[in-house]
Motif scaffolding. Structure first.
Motif, PDB file in Angstrom:
ATOM      1  N   GLU A 234       0.873  -1.178   0.000  1.00 51.32           N
ATOM      2  CA  GLU A 234       0.000   0.000   0.000  1.00 51.32           C
ATOM      3  C   GLU A 234       0.908   1.225   0.000  1.00 51.32           C
ATOM      4  OE1 GLU A 234      -1.200   1.970   3.303  1.00 51.32           O
ATOM      5  OE2 GLU A 234       0.946   1.785   3.571  1.00 51.32           O
TER       6      GLU A 234
ATOM      7  N   ARG B  67       0.042  -7.322  -3.515  1.00 46.62           N
ATOM      8  CA  ARG B  67      -0.532  -8.148  -2.442  1.00 46.62           C
ATOM      9  C   ARG B  67      -0.741  -9.564  -2.951  1.00 46.62           C
ATOM     10  NH1 ARG B  67      -5.155  -4.029   0.051  1.00 46.62           N
ATOM     11  NH2 ARG B  67      -3.733  -2.261   0.267  1.00 46.62           N
TER      12      ARG B  67
ATOM     13  N   GLU C  94      -2.683  11.675   0.721  1.00 48.13           N
ATOM     14  CA  GLU C  94      -2.484  11.781   2.158  1.00 48.13           C
ATOM     15  C   GLU C  94      -2.456  13.263   2.518  1.00 48.13           C
ATOM     16  OE1 GLU C  94      -2.656   8.870   3.364  1.00 48.13           O
ATOM     17  OE2 GLU C  94      -1.886   7.598   1.753  1.00 48.13           O
TER      18      GLU C  94
ATOM     19  N   ARG D  36     -12.035  -1.697   8.656  1.00 46.89           N
ATOM     20  CA  ARG D  36     -10.853  -1.547   7.809  1.00 46.89           C
ATOM     21  C   ARG D  36      -9.718  -2.460   8.260  1.00 46.89           C
ATOM     22  NH1 ARG D  36     -10.192  -0.272   3.644  1.00 46.89           N
ATOM     23  NH2 ARG D  36      -8.608   1.343   3.606  1.00 46.89           N
TER      24      ARG D  36
ATOM     25  N   ALA E  57     -14.445  -2.761  -3.003  1.00 42.04           N
ATOM     26  CA  ALA E  57     -14.395  -1.296  -2.900  1.00 42.04           C
ATOM     27  C   ALA E  57     -13.542  -0.716  -4.021  1.00 42.04           C
ATOM     28  CB  ALA E  57     -13.832  -0.896  -1.545  1.00 42.04           C
TER      29      ALA E  57
ATOM     30  N   GLY F 148     -12.377   2.340  -3.645  1.00 43.79           N
ATOM     31  CA  GLY F 148     -11.463   3.232  -2.937  1.00 43.79           C
ATOM     32  C   GLY F 148     -11.752   3.161  -1.459  1.00 43.79           C
TER      33      GLY F 148
ATOM     34  N   TYR G  62      -5.625   8.651  10.365  1.00 41.68           N
ATOM     35  CA  TYR G  62      -4.584   7.895  11.103  1.00 41.68           C
ATOM     36  C   TYR G  62      -3.728   8.900  11.864  1.00 41.68           C
ATOM     37  CZ  TYR G  62      -2.127   8.954   6.695  1.00 41.68           C
ATOM     38  OH  TYR G  62      -1.607   9.589   5.602  1.00 41.68           O
TER      39      TYR G  62
END
Ligand code: HAM
Length: 462
Positions: A82, A114, A132, A259, A283, A285, A290
């Motif tokens: 990720e 992944r 972010e 999540r 999904a 997105g 955090y």
């Protein structure tokens, strides 16, 4: 090995695919810029502990899905599963906090890896377009990230989606909740799968999104996080919700959304979309807040919120809704030398056109007029530029509009002017059609519509 094939879960992107991907990515870049984001690029591999620490020991990603290997100096390296961890590592390592004006807004676009079981819409190399924001804890920031997603989807032409949102609380809320979950599951451990037994010890929250156990009553009847949220976390989620309502975002609160990555706190969300016949690729997105990760990675305590689109899934949904139908490779001119004596001059004309910013190709093989004209059509060129011995002698070219078949012979000097004029007129025509044409959502016909009624294109107005 006598055959070379794609590794499972990967894809080749051929020109017909990259055309679509470039279209999606350029729209996402435009939307990111509208919201004040700048691009960051971090390595595709990182030291393994970055991910075990941030994505978390208890997550499926770290436990079962990472591509981890020793490099030639025996360092443990992991292909990023990720984007968030690498971005925050780069932020801390480059001490961007010393000079940042908050919120710092960063976007990225690239593959993540992944080891999942491949199926429709699920790959092992995944293209993520992520965002972010660092430094601000405010419900406006969370709403802003979600509205960025909403705007991006609007610009992409994806209408059929739903946002699910939840809060998993701050540390205090979550610790109380984890205790309650442990108590709930303690007498039923034997009914859970092997992974969940480990999750029970590491992080009982993870049991809630177990693919094997999540349908069992014992999981369905588990305590809900909402009953363990501190006042502050509750108010925070509600403030974000009010903002989403203000902007008429299509969302739903889902108590069960937790999540699968460990770094989240407070607001988390996912964007779900379906094909016309209800097929669900998972999904398109997801993301969330955090607030502890920067500090855990060795930086100052700074709150963050972000999310990432899965570009592969955006594309599948857009294909299903025929968003790409009008997307074609664009090409301005195909130069056609007729006869060997025309080739050098034709090549000079080609280079001249390219030098003036026109996309050109030419036939080097001196094929027949018919064959060359077919190529021009196939390449979706707007103009064929025909050069025979007369044109060479007079230093002219014959410009032929491939659609209208209109043609004229002009000097090379007039050529650029003629082509520019054509494109300017085209833009004007399209503008006028948009102003006065049919405004029905289903088509782009040129028909006039009379107010609320159907135009004669036979599409229904909504
Ligand atoms: P994630 O939910 O693990 O979040 O992945 C984000 C998106 O990547 C998913 O919603 C999905 O569209 C796509 N995706 C994930 N796995 C696959 C797969 N195997 N095949 C196809 N698409 C897939 C994150 O990765 C977080 N880093 C998002 C984030 C950014 N949170 C805060 N900032």
């Amino acid at each position: 090995m006598d055959k070379y094939t794609l590794p499972r879960g990967t894809q080749d992107f051929l020109p017909e695919d990259t055309r679509k991907l470039n279209y999606i990515e350029s729209i996402l870049v435009d939307a990111a810029h509208l919201f004040g984001f700048e691009e960051i690029r971090t390595p595709i591999f990182e030291h393994t502990p970055l991910f075990t620490r941030s994505v978390g020991e208890s997550s499926d990603i770290v436990n079962k899905e990472m591509y981890t290997f020793l490099d030639r100096s025996n360092r443990s390296i992991t292909l990023r599963p990720e984007g968030t961890a690498g971005v925050i590592r780069a932020f801390v390592e480059n001490k961007l906090y010393a000079k940042s004006d908050y919120p710092l807004r960063l976007y990225y676009n690239g593959p993540v890896f992944r080891y999942e079981r491949p199926q429709a819409g699920r790959y092992r190399q995944i293209q993520q377009f992520g965002y972010e924001t660092i430094g601000i804890k405010s419900p406006y920031m969370d709403a802003d990230i979600i509205l960025l997603a909403v705007s991006s989807l609007y610009m992409l032409g994806i209408k059929n989606y739903k946002i699910v949102i939840n809060s998993i609380g701050d540390k205090e809320s979550r610790n109380k909740y984890k205790e309650a979950l442990k108590e709930h599951f303690t007498t039923h451990l034997d009914t859970l799968c092997e992974d969940c037994k480990r999750r029970y010890e590491q992080n009982p929250l993870r049991i809630l999104d177990c693919k094997i156990d999540s349908d069992k009553d014992i999981v369905k009847n588990a305590p809900k996080i909402k009953d363990y949220l501190t006042e502050e976390s509750k108010e925070y989620l509600n403030a974000v919700i009010s903002l989403l309502k203000m902007f008429e975002v299509n969302f739903e609160v889902d108590d069960n959304l937790v999540r699968g990555l460990d770094y989240y706190s407070d607001v988390v969300f996912e964007i779900l979309s379906y094909t016309k016949d209800g097929k669900d690729y998972g999904a398109i997105g997801a993301g969330g807040r955090y607030d502890y990760l920067v500090e855990e990675i060795g930086g100052p305590s700074l709150p963050c919120v972000g999310f990432a689109f899965g570009v592969d899934r955006l594309r599948l949904i857009m294909e299903d809704y025929n968003v790409f139908d009008k997307l074609q490779g664009e090409f301005d001119c195909y130069v056609m030398p007729i006869g060997e004596e025309s080739l050098t001059y034709a090549y000079q004309v080609t280079q001249y056109l390219r030098g003036n910013g026109l996309r050109c190709d030419l036939d080097f093989q001196l094929r027949s007029f018919r064959a060359q004209f077919k190529s021009a059509q196939k390449k979706n060129a707007t103009f064929a530029i025909i050069i025979g011995s007369d044109e060479v002698k007079n230093q002219t070219v014959t410009l032929k509009n491939i659609q209208t078949k209109e043609q004229f012979t002009v000097s090379v000097n007039e050529l650029i002017e003629k082509i520019d004029q054509y494109f300017q007129e085209l833009v004007m025509r399209q503008y006028q059609e948009n102003e006065h044409g049919c405004d029905c959502e289903n088509c782009d016909c040129d028909h006039e519509s009379d107010g609320d009624h159907e135009c004669n294109c036979h599409h229904h107005h909504h």
